[in-house]
Scaffold this active site. Structure first.
Site, PDB file in Angstrom:
ATOM      1  N   TRP A 135      -5.144   3.146  17.270  1.00 15.21           N
ATOM      2  CA  TRP A 135      -4.741   3.524  15.919  1.00 15.21           C
ATOM      3  C   TRP A 135      -3.794   2.484  15.313  1.00 15.21           C
ATOM      4  CZ3 TRP A 135       0.097   4.385  13.843  1.00 15.21           C
ATOM      5  CH2 TRP A 135       0.133   4.934  12.552  1.00 15.21           C
ATOM      6  N   ASP A 154      -9.187   8.795  14.667  1.00 22.00           N
ATOM      7  CA  ASP A 154      -8.152   9.568  15.351  1.00 22.00           C
ATOM      8  C   ASP A 154      -6.984   9.917  14.428  1.00 22.00           C
ATOM      9  OD1 ASP A 154      -9.210   9.699  18.050  1.00 22.00           O
ATOM     10  OD2 ASP A 154      -8.857   7.544  18.156  1.00 22.00           O
ATOM     11  N   ASP A 155      -6.944   9.314  13.263  1.00 21.78           N
ATOM     12  CA  ASP A 155      -5.826   9.504  12.349  1.00 21.78           C
ATOM     13  C   ASP A 155      -5.800  10.937  11.812  1.00 21.78           C
ATOM     14  OD1 ASP A 155      -3.782   7.853  10.516  1.00 21.78           O
ATOM     15  OD2 ASP A 155      -4.800   9.338   9.281  1.00 21.78           O
ATOM     16  N   PHE A 156      -4.635  11.575  11.898  1.00 22.49           N
ATOM     17  CA  PHE A 156      -4.522  12.976  11.453  1.00 22.49           C
ATOM     18  C   PHE A 156      -4.851  13.114   9.976  1.00 22.49           C
ATOM     19  CE2 PHE A 156      -2.182  16.487   9.571  1.00 22.49           C
ATOM     20  CZ  PHE A 156      -2.578  17.545  10.373  1.00 22.49           C
ATOM     21  N   TRP A 196      -7.473  10.006   2.956  1.00 20.23           N
ATOM     22  CA  TRP A 196      -6.006  10.098   2.897  1.00 20.23           C
ATOM     23  C   TRP A 196      -5.558  10.711   1.581  1.00 20.23           C
ATOM     24  CZ3 TRP A 196      -6.058   4.660   5.321  1.00 20.23           C
ATOM     25  CH2 TRP A 196      -5.798   4.747   6.702  1.00 20.23           C
TER      26      TRP A 196
END
Length: 204
Positions: A135, A154-156, A196
């Site tokens: 990440w 994998d980024d929240f 995002w």
């Protein structure tokens, strides 16, 4: 600036078409800086709110007056207690010092050298640095090197953006989202940017 990517994403995916219409043109502009500086910044941001991380970085840089950013040798020579007083945890301090050491050894490339390496080469090379995972390198690829086809599954925020956009009850699994993202190639960075934005908008 990203009109070609937006047209491609709109054509390939109804969700992206809706997000682009909602949030407007992508305003992502990479910040040109050394991988050394970018990696230290990324480590500082790990598991912290952006505002808290930026406050720590300001205190960290204030320990080295006269420089926009401390040189690797300065970081290695600095007093540990002074750096810890900035709010840097012991684990992150070890990572930051390893970044400095591996920059001096040449393991972490210069900006010019990094630009000549492909994404996977950089990921494979940089995950050998303490505290640096996939990440962290993906953030470097997106926000420093300006790579256009990076998808940090994998980024929240990316996962939550997809959950919100699809009105899912549970978070998507990284593996499933990565597989789905293949339809967005070669503009997956821009797709991540819109996810995002969707995640941020859901908090308002």
């Amino acid at each position: 600036m990203h009109s070609e990517a937006e047209a491609h994403l709109s054509k390939r995916c109804a969700v992206m078409r809706r997000l682009i219409k909602t949030h407007g043109p992508c305003t992502l502009v990479p910040e040109k800086r050394s991988p050394y500086e970018a990696l230290i910044s990324a480590v500082a941001h790990q598991q912290l709110h952006a505002n808290a991380a930026e406050a720590i970085l300001r205190r960290f840089k204030a320990c080295f007056p006269g420089n926009h950013f401390p040189k690797p040798t300065q970081v290695l020579d600095a007093d540990e207690a002074a750096l810890r007083a900035c709010g840097i945890s012991s684990g992150k301090l070890l990572a930051i010092r390893d970044i400095a050491a591996k920059t001096l050894s040449g393991h972490i490339p210069t900006y010019a050298r990094a630009m000549k390496l492909c994404d996977e080469e950089l990921i494979e090379r940089l995950v050998e640095v303490r505290g640096v995972g996939r990440w962290t390198v993906e953030m470097l690829l997106i926000f420093t090197l300006g790579r256009v086809d990076v998808f940090p599954s994998d980024d929240f925020g990316v996962r939550n953006g997809w959950r919100v956009s699809k009105k899912l009850d549970v978070m998507p699994k990284p593996k499933e989202l990565r597989a789905y993202s293949e339809r967005w190639q070669p503009h997956r960075t821009i797709a991540a940017w819109y996810l995002w934005r969707a995640a941020d908008a859901s908090k308002e």
